[in-house]
Write an enzyme that holds these catalytic residues in place. Structure first.
Site, PDB file in Angstrom:
ATOM      1  N   ASN A 210       0.839  -1.191   0.000  1.00  0.00           N
ATOM      2  CA  ASN A 210       0.000   0.000   0.000  1.00  0.00           C
ATOM      3  C   ASN A 210       0.876   1.245   0.000  1.00  0.00           C
ATOM      4  OD1 ASN A 210       0.567   0.749   2.874  1.00  0.00           O
ATOM      5  ND2 ASN A 210      -0.444  -1.215   3.257  1.00  0.00           N
ATOM      6  N   ILE A 311      -2.662  -8.163  13.886  1.00  0.00           N
ATOM      7  CA  ILE A 311      -1.607  -7.851  14.850  1.00  0.00           C
ATOM      8  C   ILE A 311      -2.156  -7.163  16.088  1.00  0.00           C
ATOM      9  CG2 ILE A 311       0.515  -6.530  15.205  1.00  0.00           C
ATOM     10  CD1 ILE A 311       1.093  -6.945  12.199  1.00  0.00           C
TER      11      ILE A 311
END
Length: 420
Positions: A210, A311
């Protein structure tokens, strides 16, 4: 005084009877957690020995630009870059005059020309010298250049005169210096921050990623370090220098970052998940570069994706979890999505960020966010990411402190009920 924890202070000592007070000043700086290097002018060495200052600071004392031993340890240019602040006390009338004139005729004066760190002076001289028009003019010149003067004080002087010109008390000087820094709200805390993008390999030369630059996460790491924290920065692939006094851990994929985050948060107090982690990765990674079929020029390629580990949710789910702060980079319904994400992932705080606005989105130097918690929805207007990081760190520290107090109260209540 905790604001000086982990700060790098370059102390300058010029000639004057008040030089003996500098020893106590350095002692207070060290006690406050600062790292100190000392530069003494030749005149200062007539009043107090470099050996005394070396013993107190724990570092070799610098007295000359032409000292090969000092240059081998830390060159004078590197010393100027090293400092977070320069505190010159006592600052004699002669030194103030030379500094105002832009002279570089000794090591200390040269430091003042080279350093980008803020400079603070503690004037010390006879009251007549202080009130002289030339000295007052020189002080105004230095103030106009951004130099800050601490004092002088008034009172009895070594020459027998009474009036302004005394160097301030060493502890007062250190306290005034401490006020120039951020609050030190994270002094003694361990902070782990993730930043940047991840790269998910398709084959040896292609990957999914990204537009994250990592600037916001790196700014947060710098701000946390400046607030006194020990900071570990887990970074995806970015082209940014490591912030000063920050331990950097480089990773590539989301799984790499997940493993690093789980390991590094085992002894952390605060975890800030600022990285733009890829939610998905290719199910399989080709061992060699995928080639186009020359016989089928219009043929497409299908890549099967699987979900990456979450995460921030994984860290928030740990039994002995740290205080967890997430980021929500959205392009629409920003606040609503952020609130939902905070609840679903059991986060203490979340920072909502509208990345559809190109002036504050990926790769921009500016940002504008909203900090969201169980009882807060605080918009932070557009400013530089460095400024914003400072604001966020101060607010995160405040909410972390409140959560610690609430936890302590709950444990006390539970202990009382079990003992009843």
């Amino acid at each position: 005084m905790h604001r000086l924890n982990n700060k790098r202070i370059l102390v300058g000592i010029t000639g004057g009877i008040a030089a003996y007070k500098s020893a106590e000043m350095v002692r207070h700086l060290i006690k406050a957690g600062a790292e100190v290097h000392v530069i003494m002018t030749s005149a200062a060495c007539e009043f107090i020995t470099p050996l005394t200052m070396q013993a107190l600071s724990g570092n070799i004392v610098h007295t000359s630009m032409l000292d090969p031993k000092a240059e081998a340890g830390m060159g004078h240019i590197e010393l100027a870059k090293w400092a977070d602040a320069v505190l010159i006390a006592p600052a004699s009338a002669d030194f103030i005059a030379r500094m105002a004139a832009g002279m570089g005729d000794d090591l200390l004066a040269t430091m003042c020309l080279v350093t980008q760190a803020p400079i603070y002076l503690g004037p010390a001289m006879n009251q007549g010298m202080w009130m002289d028009a030339a000295t007052q003019h020189n002080c105004e010149v230095l103030r106009s250049r951004g130099v800050t003067l601490f004092g002088p004080d008034k009172g009895f002087q070594a020459c027998g005169d009474v009036g302004p010109g005394r160097m301030l008390d060493p502890l007062t000087l250190v306290e005034m210096l401490a006020e120039q820094f951020s609050t030190g709200a994270l002094a003694g805390r361990n902070v782990v921050i993730t930043a940047g993008p991840t790269q998910e390999a398709i084959d040896p030369v292609r990957y999914i990623s990204n537009h994250s630059s990592g600037k916001m996460g790196f700014a947060l790491a710098k701000a946390a370090a400046e607030a006194g924290a020990s900071v570990r920065l887990i970074s995806g692939p970015v082209h940014l220098p490591t912030p000063d006094r920050v331990e950097r851990i480089d990773v590539t994929s989301a799984r790499d970052m997940h493993a690093a985050a789980m390991q590094q948060t085992s002894d952390s107090d605060i975890f800030i998940s600022c990285a733009a982690v890829a939610d998905f990765r290719p199910e399989t990674v080709a061992e060699i570069k995928i080639k186009k079929d020359p016989d089928s020029p219009n043929e497409g390629m299908t890549v099967s994706l699987v979900r990456n580990p979450d995460i921030v949710a994984s860290v928030a789910a740990k039994e002995d979890r740290p205080f967890v702060v997430g980021f929500a980079a959205e392009t629409g319904n920003v606040i609503e999505y952020a609130k939902d994400k905070r609840k679903r992932k059991n986060l203490d705080l979340i920072v909502a960020n509208d990345v559809s606005d190109t002036s504050i989105g990926f790769n921009s130097d500016d940002n504008a966010v909203t900090l969201i918690g169980a009882d807060i929805e605080e918009p932070l207007p557009k400013c530089s990411k460095r400024q914003l990081a400072g604001q966020l760190i101060e607010m995160i520290a405040q909410f972390y402190s409140q959560s610690q107090e609430q936890q302590s109260q709950a444990e006390t209540t539970q202990h009382t009920e079990e003992s009843a």
